[in-house]
Design a protein around this motif. Structure first.
Motif, PDB file in Angstrom:
ATOM      1  N   GLU A  77       0.481   0.490   3.634  1.00 27.97           N
ATOM      2  CA  GLU A  77      -0.542   1.385   3.077  1.00 27.97           C
ATOM      3  C   GLU A  77      -1.012   0.941   1.693  1.00 27.97           C
ATOM      4  N   LEU A  78      -0.414  -0.103   1.143  1.00 24.63           N
ATOM      5  CA  LEU A  78      -0.810  -0.557  -0.187  1.00 24.63           C
ATOM      6  C   LEU A  78      -2.173  -1.226  -0.137  1.00 24.63           C
ATOM      7  N   LYS A  79      -2.969  -1.025  -1.175  1.00 18.44           N
ATOM      8  CA  LYS A  79      -4.357  -1.472  -1.185  1.00 18.44           C
ATOM      9  C   LYS A  79      -4.746  -1.998  -2.558  1.00 18.44           C
ATOM     10  N   ASP A  80      -5.830  -2.783  -2.572  1.00 21.33           N
ATOM     11  CA  ASP A  80      -6.422  -3.183  -3.844  1.00 21.33           C
ATOM     12  C   ASP A  80      -7.154  -1.999  -4.461  1.00 21.33           C
ATOM     13  N   PRO A  81      -7.129  -1.891  -5.798  1.00 23.43           N
ATOM     14  CA  PRO A  81      -7.813  -0.789  -6.473  1.00 23.43           C
ATOM     15  C   PRO A  81      -9.308  -1.051  -6.647  1.00 23.43           C
ATOM     16  N   THR A  82     -10.006  -1.169  -5.527  1.00 26.56           N
ATOM     17  CA  THR A  82     -11.453  -1.327  -5.608  1.00 26.56           C
ATOM     18  C   THR A  82     -12.058  -0.064  -6.221  1.00 26.56           C
ATOM     19  N   ASP A  83     -13.260  -0.194  -6.745  1.00 24.85           N
ATOM     20  CA  ASP A  83     -13.913   0.984  -7.313  1.00 24.85           C
ATOM     21  C   ASP A  83     -13.980   2.110  -6.294  1.00 24.85           C
ATOM     22  N   GLU A  84     -14.312   1.769  -5.037  1.00 21.06           N
ATOM     23  CA  GLU A  84     -14.438   2.804  -4.000  1.00 21.06           C
ATOM     24  C   GLU A  84     -13.111   3.502  -3.757  1.00 21.06           C
ATOM     25  N   ASN A  85     -12.033   2.728  -3.647  1.00 20.90           N
ATOM     26  CA  ASN A  85     -10.726   3.330  -3.382  1.00 20.90           C
ATOM     27  C   ASN A  85     -10.261   4.213  -4.537  1.00 20.90           C
ATOM     28  N   VAL A  86     -10.439   3.721  -5.754  1.00 21.70           N
ATOM     29  CA  VAL A  86     -10.011   4.504  -6.919  1.00 21.70           C
ATOM     30  C   VAL A  86     -10.828   5.778  -7.036  1.00 21.70           C
ATOM     31  N   ARG A  87     -12.125   5.671  -6.800  1.00 25.21           N
ATOM     32  CA  ARG A  87     -12.990   6.865  -6.911  1.00 25.21           C
ATOM     33  C   ARG A  87     -12.638   7.903  -5.850  1.00 25.21           C
ATOM     34  N   ARG A  88     -12.202   7.471  -4.679  1.00 23.18           N
ATOM     35  CA  ARG A  88     -11.800   8.436  -3.651  1.00 23.18           C
ATOM     36  C   ARG A  88     -10.637   9.299  -4.151  1.00 23.18           C
ATOM     37  N   ILE A  89      -9.672   8.659  -4.791  1.00 25.22           N
ATOM     38  CA  ILE A  89      -8.538   9.410  -5.325  1.00 25.22           C
ATOM     39  C   ILE A  89      -8.976  10.318  -6.475  1.00 25.22           C
ATOM     40  N   LEU A  90      -9.776   9.765  -7.383  1.00 22.85           N
ATOM     41  CA  LEU A  90     -10.240  10.563  -8.525  1.00 22.85           C
ATOM     42  C   LEU A  90     -11.064  11.758  -8.067  1.00 22.85           C
ATOM     43  N   ASP A  91     -11.944  11.550  -7.112  1.00 22.31           N
ATOM     44  CA  ASP A  91     -12.800  12.643  -6.633  1.00 22.31           C
ATOM     45  C   ASP A  91     -11.967  13.742  -5.983  1.00 22.31           C
ATOM     46  N   ALA A  92     -10.912  13.345  -5.266  1.00 24.82           N
ATOM     47  CA  ALA A  92     -10.057  14.349  -4.626  1.00 24.82           C
ATOM     48  C   ALA A  92      -9.365  15.222  -5.670  1.00 24.82           C
ATOM     49  N   GLY A  93      -9.053  14.632  -6.813  1.00 26.08           N
ATOM     50  CA  GLY A  93      -8.358  15.373  -7.864  1.00 26.08           C
ATOM     51  C   GLY A  93      -9.238  16.323  -8.644  1.00 26.08           C
ATOM     52  N   GLU A  94     -10.531  16.133  -8.611  1.00 23.21           N
ATOM     53  CA  GLU A  94     -11.484  17.029  -9.280  1.00 23.21           C
ATOM     54  C   GLU A  94     -11.074  17.325 -10.726  1.00 23.21           C
ATOM     55  N   GLY A  95     -10.681  16.278 -11.437  1.00 25.41           N
ATOM     56  CA  GLY A  95     -10.368  16.427 -12.849  1.00 25.41           C
ATOM     57  C   GLY A  95      -8.933  16.809 -13.154  1.00 25.41           C
TER      58      GLY A  95
END
Length: 388
Positions: A149-167
């Motif tokens: 399940e490990l992945k590169d921290p592409t902008d898209e992948n990182v933003r998916r996590i950040l967006d889920a957290g809603e701040g």
């Protein structure tokens, strides 16, 4: 309106050197309103107050754990009900503010869990943020994270996590040597998230690059990374040499030898942060447990993967981490307490709100046994919590 006054305390305010031998505090409606001496406290408003004589025992801020995964047989990944169970177990050991950490899973599942966690942050004031520990980690230093399940921290992948957290995400662990690692560190910083270097194959030079691009934390020093070699100093030395960087350590006597922990405190006492990295077996008997997707065997309180035998988090609680720092590592109590309170809050940018005994801060207070240094009385937001 509830009022609590504690007097005759050896007061530790959550900073190194912040001690008072005959201190007193007043808490009203969950907020500290007065800090002074026992003599001062005789003039404080006390109508209807509960008066507690600390009898000279240490009185310290409630502990702030910025890296732990669960307890009481359940993990924060298991949802809101399980989270409440685990938080109650840690509260009974003095942890009054918590950052919820999540292990690596599929991005879809991590998004779901982080959305659930974000709602907990919004509704439970004792949960102050979220910490996705993956999935942007090095396979060779994965620890108890599923390698597939490990992945590169592409902008898209990182933003998916950040967006889920809603701040609500306050920190994220990342291996900066992965593809797009430097840009990911910058993206986290731009979004107000602490970038933590961890589970990484980063060299000294790569670690320094990450810190120069805004990373300010080292996830559980020595674990999940290259150690110190005389020709390859690695990320620990890079962090110790940089005054901007906080250094987490799991002080259970298993993950890091007490004399190595002592070296961290000797070199950077103002930047060590005690964490537990506690998993679901914490406060539970030995047995077989799960950490995310992976099976874990707990024997004699030590958690290891069923396959591979890697350490899989800990069964440590913050009260033991502090007591170990004094009794086993040999640091003064004010230094140990600061590492579990004021430093922990500062490393995630919340030192103006948590981790201190000071006017205007929440009434998170512990009375410690003078010998064991374990809590005998606990208050969170001025409300009594039964010690373990």
């Amino acid at each position: 309106m509830s009022t609590l006054i504690i007097h005759s305390a050896a007061l530790y305010d959550g900073t190194i050197g912040g001690t008072a031998p005959d201190g007193a505090i007043r808490i009203e409606d969950g907020v500290i309103t007065h800090v002074g001496t026992t003599a001062d406290s005789r003039d404080w408003p006390a109508d209807g107050a509960e008066i507690v004589d600390a009898q000279g025992a240490p009185v310290v801020p409630g502990y702030v754990d910025v890296h732990h995964h669960g307890g009481g047989g359940v993990a924060y990944d298991d949802g809101p009900e399980a989270t409440a169970t685990a938080l109650a177990k840690h509260a009974a050991h003095g942890t009054t503010r918590a950052v919820l950490s999540y292990v690596t899973d599929s991005l879809d599942l991590m998004e779901k869990r982080i959305r659930e966690g974000a709602e907990i942050v919004r509704t439970n004031p004792r949960v102050i943020g979220l910490h996705p520990e993956g999935p942007f980690l090095d396979p060779g230093h994965k620890g108890a994270h599923p390698v597939h399940e490990l992945k590169d921290p592409t902008d898209e992948n990182v933003r998916r996590i950040l967006d889920a957290g809603e701040g609500t995400i306050v920190q994220m662990t990342i291996a900066p040597e992965r593809t797009n690692g430097t840009e990911a560190v910058k993206l986290l910083v731009e979004n107000g998230v602490v970038a933590a270097v961890g589970h990484t194959d980063a060299s000294y030079e790569t670690s320094r690059e990450a810190f120069n691009n805004g990373a300010t934390q080292l996830t559980h020093a020595f674990n999940g990374m290259n150690g110190i070699h005389h020709r390859a100093p690695g990320p620990v030395i890079a962090a110790l040499r940089d005054e901007r960087v906080w250094v987490e350590v799991i002080n259970d006597g298993i993950h890091v030898h007490p004399q190595v922990v002592r070296s961290l405190f000797l070199e950077a006492p103002e930047r060590v942060v005690l964490v537990t990295d506690a998993m679901s077996a914490t406060c539970n008997p030995d047995g077989d447990y799960m950490l995310g997707q992976l099976k874990v065997n707990v024997r004699d309180g030590v958690a290891r993967l069923a396959e591979g035998d890697s350490l899989a988090g800990s069964t440590l609680t913050m009260d033991r981490a502090v007591a170990n720092a004094v009794h086993e590592v040999g640091v003064p109590l004010d230094v140990a307490v600061a590492a579990a309170t004021g430093h922990a809050a500062r490393c995630i940018g919340m030192n103006d709100r948590y981790g201190r005994i000071a006017k205007g801060y929440p009434g998170d207070v512990l009375i410690l046994d003078p010998e064991s240094l374990l809590p005998t009385r606990i208050w969170a937001d001025g409300e009594a919590v039964e010690p373990a």
